[in-house]
Scaffold this motif. Structure first.
Motif, PDB file in Angstrom:
ATOM      1  N   UNK A 146       0.835  -1.208   0.000  1.00  6.23           N
ATOM      2  CA  UNK A 146       0.000   0.000   0.000  1.00  6.23           C
ATOM      3  C   UNK A 146       0.867   1.255   0.000  1.00  6.23           C
ATOM      4  N   UNK A 147       2.193   1.038   0.132  1.00  5.72           N
ATOM      5  CA  UNK A 147       3.130   2.166   0.113  1.00  5.72           C
ATOM      6  C   UNK A 147       4.332   1.772  -0.726  1.00  5.72           C
ATOM      7  N   UNK A 148       4.964   2.774  -1.348  1.00  5.77           N
ATOM      8  CA  UNK A 148       6.158   2.500  -2.142  1.00  5.77           C
ATOM      9  C   UNK A 148       7.101   3.689  -2.072  1.00  5.77           C
ATOM     10  N   UNK A 149       8.399   3.378  -2.251  1.00  5.77           N
ATOM     11  CA  UNK A 149       9.423   4.425  -2.207  1.00  5.77           C
ATOM     12  C   UNK A 149      10.343   4.268  -3.412  1.00  5.77           C
ATOM     13  N   UNK A 150      10.741   5.415  -3.977  1.00  8.59           N
ATOM     14  CA  UNK A 150      11.678   5.355  -5.105  1.00  8.59           C
ATOM     15  C   UNK A 150      12.556   6.596  -5.097  1.00  8.59           C
ATOM     16  N   UNK A 151      13.725   6.463  -5.744  1.00 11.73           N
ATOM     17  CA  UNK A 151      14.595   7.627  -5.938  1.00 11.73           C
ATOM     18  C   UNK A 151      14.135   8.370  -7.181  1.00 11.73           C
ATOM     19  N   UNK A 152      14.356   9.669  -7.199  1.00 13.62           N
ATOM     20  CA  UNK A 152      14.020  10.442  -8.394  1.00 13.62           C
ATOM     21  C   UNK A 152      14.895   9.958  -9.548  1.00 13.62           C
ATOM     22  N   UNK A 153      14.317   9.995 -10.752  1.00 14.67           N
ATOM     23  CA  UNK A 153      15.061   9.578 -11.937  1.00 14.67           C
ATOM     24  C   UNK A 153      14.293   8.533 -12.724  1.00 14.67           C
ATOM     25  N   UNK A 154      14.922   7.978 -13.775  1.00  9.69           N
ATOM     26  CA  UNK A 154      14.220   7.002 -14.614  1.00  9.69           C
ATOM     27  C   UNK A 154      13.946   5.713 -13.844  1.00  9.69           C
TER      28      UNK A 154
END
Ligand code: HEC
Length: 239
Positions: free
Chosen positions: A168-176
């Motif tokens: 229900x939650x997700x995390x990512x770094x900016x970028x492609x």
């Protein structure tokens, strides 16, 4: 939004059919309701709401509402089972409610009996399933977030057919990044991020798309009608 009136009509029909079918139904004795509940969630729940099964589909009628009257009228287990098994084999009145149609024979033979026995027991009954039925369909949602790794963010659909993602939650770094939603459930789903992009709808396979993620907070969700409203969504944080 449908009005209450059609449910009353449908419920009355259900009672009429049920009384007709009850005389010849001794099948409920050896039905496996635990298997029936699992099958219901997987094969029926994406279109039907049934509170005890935890399903929230809206394509077809809310089964608790559709059968509330029959329950009040005291229709018995075999009566309910007859109506439901008949509907599975021969979906009635396509379009009668102005909604979609129900495919015939989604489950067959023993499986149809099991599903009907489960629905007959649990539909339009307040409270929760107990005993083995209570644990037949576990919650699948992880308390942890999905975390992007190596430019791939993987957010699977619930394998049992529930209208939710595993995260229900997700995390990512900016970028492609490539957003991937593996789906083994057999129920149509995709993954989309509002204002960013969307993968194609698949019943089995992987829905995916590429995006150039910018910092911020986003909602990801399934674009199949009714699925987001039922809870198939989550929050993505990009840093
Ligand atoms: C693709 C969506 C879809 C799926 C999957 C589906 N249904 Fe339906 N169902 C409908 C629609 C639409 C209707 C209303 C039209 C009709 O009666 O055929 C309906 C009607 C019903 C009814 C009659 C309710 C009433 O108001 O009398 C029952 C019972 C039912 N479905 C049970 C099931 C069961 C059990 C399954 C799984 C084996 C299932 N459905 C799978 C869409 C679906």
């Amino acid at each position: 939004m449908r009005s209450a009136a059609p449910y009353a009509i449908v419920a009355a029909t259900a009672v009429a059919l049920g009384l007709g079918a009850s005389g010849c139904s001794i099948k409920s004795d050896n039905a496996d309701k635990v298997a029936g509940k699992k099958l219901f969630v997987q094969k029926c729940g994406s279109c039907h709401t049934l509170s005890r099964a935890g399903t929230k589909g809206v394509t077809g009628p809310n089964l608790d509402m559709a059968f509330a009257r029959s329950r009040l009228d005291g229709l018995g287990q075999s009566g309910f089972q007859g109506v439901i098994e008949k509907q599975i084999g021969h979906p009635s009145r396509p379009g009668m409610l102005g909604t979609g149609t129900m495919p015939a024979g989604l489950v067959k033979g023993k499986q149809a009996t099991d599903v009907a026995a489960y629905v007959a027991q649990s539909v339009a009954r307040p409270g929760k399933d107990t005993g083995l039925l209570a644990t037949a369909v576990g919650g699948v949602q992880s308390k942890k977030p999905a975390v992007e790794a190596g430019g791939v963010l993987k957010i699977p659909a619930a394998p049992g057919g529930q209208l939710e993602y595993v995260y229900a939650k997700a995390q990512a770094k900016a970028g492609p990044a490539t957003i991937e939603m593996p789906n083994t459930s057999g129920v149509d789903h995709n993954i989309a991020i509002k204002g960013v992009g969307a993968g194609k709808i698949v019943a089995k396979g992987v829905s995916s798309f590429k995006a150039d993620l910018k910092p911020g907070t986003y909602t990801y969700f399934c674009e199949v009608p009714g699925h987001e409203a039922a809870g198939m969504k989550g929050t993505l944080t990009v840093k």
